[in-house]
Write a protein that holds these residues in place. Structure first.
Motif, short mmCIF file in Angstrom:
data_model
loop_
_atom_site.label_atom_id
_atom_site.label_comp_id
_atom_site.label_asym_id
_atom_site.label_seq_id
_atom_site.Cartn_x
_atom_site.Cartn_y
_atom_site.Cartn_z
N TRP A 183 0.82 -1.21 0.00
CA TRP A 183 0.00 0.00 0.00
C TRP A 183 0.86 1.26 0.00
O TRP A 183 0.45 2.30 -0.53
N MET A 184 2.06 1.16 0.55
CA MET A 184 2.98 2.30 0.53
C MET A 184 3.39 2.64 -0.90
O MET A 184 3.84 3.76 -1.17
N GLN A 185 3.23 1.69 -1.83
CA GLN A 185 3.59 1.91 -3.23
C GLN A 185 2.44 2.53 -4.03
O GLN A 185 2.62 2.86 -5.21
N GLU A 186 1.26 2.69 -3.40
CA GLU A 186 0.07 3.06 -4.15
C GLU A 186 0.21 4.38 -4.88
O GLU A 186 -0.11 4.49 -6.08
N GLU A 187 0.72 5.39 -4.23
CA GLU A 187 0.81 6.71 -4.86
C GLU A 187 1.76 6.68 -6.05
O GLU A 187 1.44 7.20 -7.13
N THR A 188 2.94 6.07 -5.86
CA THR A 188 3.91 5.97 -6.94
C THR A 188 3.36 5.12 -8.08
O THR A 188 3.51 5.46 -9.26
N THR A 189 2.71 4.01 -7.72
CA THR A 189 2.13 3.13 -8.74
C THR A 189 1.06 3.85 -9.54
O THR A 189 1.00 3.74 -10.77
N ARG A 190 0.22 4.61 -8.86
CA ARG A 190 -0.86 5.34 -9.54
C ARG A 190 -0.28 6.37 -10.51
O ARG A 190 -0.75 6.49 -11.65
N TYR A 191 0.71 7.12 -10.07
CA TYR A 191 1.31 8.13 -10.94
C TYR A 191 1.93 7.48 -12.17
O TYR A 191 1.70 7.92 -13.31
N ASP A 192 2.73 6.44 -11.96
CA ASP A 192 3.40 5.78 -13.09
C ASP A 192 2.40 5.13 -14.04
O ASP A 192 2.53 5.22 -15.26
N THR A 193 1.38 4.50 -13.46
CA THR A 193 0.37 3.82 -14.28
C THR A 193 -0.41 4.82 -15.12
O THR A 193 -0.66 4.58 -16.31
N GLU A 194 -0.81 5.93 -14.50
CA GLU A 194 -1.58 6.93 -15.24
C GLU A 194 -0.76 7.50 -16.39
O GLU A 194 -1.25 7.62 -17.52
N GLU A 195 0.51 7.81 -16.13
CA GLU A 195 1.35 8.37 -17.18
C GLU A 195 1.56 7.37 -18.30
O GLU A 195 1.46 7.71 -19.49
N TRP A 196 1.85 6.10 -17.93
CA TRP A 196 2.05 5.08 -18.96
C TRP A 196 0.78 4.85 -19.77
O TRP A 196 0.83 4.75 -21.00
N LEU A 197 -0.35 4.77 -19.08
CA LEU A 197 -1.62 4.49 -19.74
C LEU A 197 -1.95 5.54 -20.79
O LEU A 197 -2.28 5.23 -21.95
N TYR A 198 -1.83 6.81 -20.41
CA TYR A 198 -2.15 7.88 -21.35
C TYR A 198 -1.10 7.96 -22.47
O TYR A 198 -1.44 8.25 -23.63
N ALA A 199 0.17 7.71 -22.13
CA ALA A 199 1.21 7.72 -23.16
C ALA A 199 0.95 6.62 -24.18
O ALA A 199 1.10 6.82 -25.40
N TYR A 200 0.54 5.46 -23.69
CA TYR A 200 0.23 4.34 -24.57
C TYR A 200 -0.97 4.67 -25.46
O TYR A 200 -0.94 4.45 -26.68
N MET A 201 -2.02 5.18 -24.88
CA MET A 201 -3.21 5.49 -25.66
C MET A 201 -2.94 6.57 -26.70
O MET A 201 -3.42 6.50 -27.84
N LEU A 202 -2.17 7.59 -26.31
CA LEU A 202 -1.84 8.65 -27.26
C LEU A 202 -1.05 8.09 -28.43
O LEU A 202 -1.27 8.47 -29.59
N THR A 203 -0.13 7.17 -28.13
CA THR A 203 0.66 6.54 -29.19
C THR A 203 -0.22 5.66 -30.09
O THR A 203 -0.14 5.73 -31.31
N ALA A 204 -1.06 4.84 -29.45
CA ALA A 204 -1.88 3.91 -30.21
C ALA A 204 -2.92 4.60 -31.06
O ALA A 204 -3.11 4.27 -32.24
N TYR A 205 -3.64 5.56 -30.47
CA TYR A 205 -4.78 6.15 -31.15
C TYR A 205 -4.44 7.44 -31.88
O TYR A 205 -5.32 8.03 -32.51
N GLY A 206 -3.17 7.86 -31.82
CA GLY A 206 -2.77 9.08 -32.51
C GLY A 206 -3.14 9.09 -33.98
O GLY A 206 -3.63 10.10 -34.49
N PRO A 207 -2.94 7.98 -34.71
CA PRO A 207 -3.28 7.96 -36.14
C PRO A 207 -4.78 7.90 -36.42
O PRO A 207 -5.20 8.07 -37.58
#
Length: 274
Positions: free
Chosen positions: A197-221
């Motif tokens: 649970w101590m990892q939750e904040e870091t995990t959330r930040y990293d996951t959100e950034e990765w998720l949006y970066a992935y979607m922007l890359t995938a759906y950009g075209p």
């Protein structure tokens, strides 16, 4: 189809006999084929093997030994991984009508979405590509860019961020549990929960950034109207059921592999002490 967890194993006892009989395939299995789950698993296998190498360097005194490499290769077995994902998906999806989803995902537009998602996921295995994708996302985040609003709607429609964060934390818990059960460290279950649970904040930040970066890359075209159509499909009851079922299948796979990695790491730690 958006699940990004750090590590991913497979239990043969969960495999349904019908999965080995293609002639019995029903609409739900046809949907998995249209989503190209076999290719998704292959990409996750490659991600996992890279993750295993990084973990060995960070965690094990001798790095990636032959025993560790053998364990990682065994845990990331693509055929077994796919069978577990399919079994978990079918159990969760149940008697949901796959018809509307098949209509979309077997169409030209649907297959274009699938291919773009696969390509982005495959490319982001390369760390330089991932870094560039994160930078591209951070450049538009909070600017009111129309694509940002579309991605926000997609995430909200299927609770993608929360589901990914919970899955990542569960996988981390299973890894610690494997370490403990394998004799690599001593912790009680409440202590593991506290540590994770101590990892939750870091995990959330990293996951959100990765998720949006992935979607922007995938759906950009994708033209805006095509992305809207995909979001509309994902927001239907059938679309939500599909995404829940995919998460159930993939998260179970990740949790078991994480536990197996914990056991393997514990074995390596114990051998170092001998």
């Amino acid at each position: 189809m958006l699940s990004r967890l750090a590590a991913c194993t497979v239990s043969a006892s969960l495999i349904m006999p019908a999965l080995s009989l293609p002639g019995w395939a029903g609409p739900a299995e046809e949907l998995l084929d249209a989503l190209k789950v076999d290719e998704i698993v292959e990409i996750m296998r490659a991600e996992g093997r890279d993750y295993g190498s990084d973990m060995a360097q960070d965690l094990l005194p001798s790095g990636a030994t032959a025993g560790w490499e053998e364990a990682v290769g065994r845990l990331y077995d693509a055929d077994a991984m796919e069978e577990v994902v399919r079994a978990g998906f079918l159990e969760s999806f149940g008697d949901t009508d796959a018809g509307p989803l098949l209509e979309f995902f077997t169409s030209e537009a649907g297959q274009r979405v699938v291919e773009l998602e696969l390509t982005a996921r495959r490319e982001m295995i390369d760390n330089d590509v991932e870094v560039a994708a994160r930078e591209a996302w951070n450049a538009i985040a909070g600017t009111g860019d129309p694509r940002e609003a579309q991605l926000d709607r997609f995430v909200a429609a299927n609770d993608l961020l929360e589901t990914n964060v919970v899955g990542a934390l569960n996988a981390s818990f299973q890894f610690y549990l494997g370490l403990v059960d394998g004799g690599g460290m001593e912790m009680t279950e409440p202590e593991i929960v506290e540590e994770v649970w101590m990892q939750e904040e870091t995990t959330r930040y990293d996951t959100e950034e990765w998720l949006y970066a992935y979607m922007l890359t995938a759906y950009g075209p994708l033209p805006g109207e095509e992305l809207d159509a995909y979001i509309d499909v994902s927001a239907t009851p059938e679309g939500k059921a599909m995404n829940r079922a995919l998460f159930d299948g993939f998260n179970h796979m990740y949790e078991e592999i994480s536990y197996g990695l914990g056991l393997a790491a514990a074995r390596e730690m114990r051998s170092e002490e001998l």
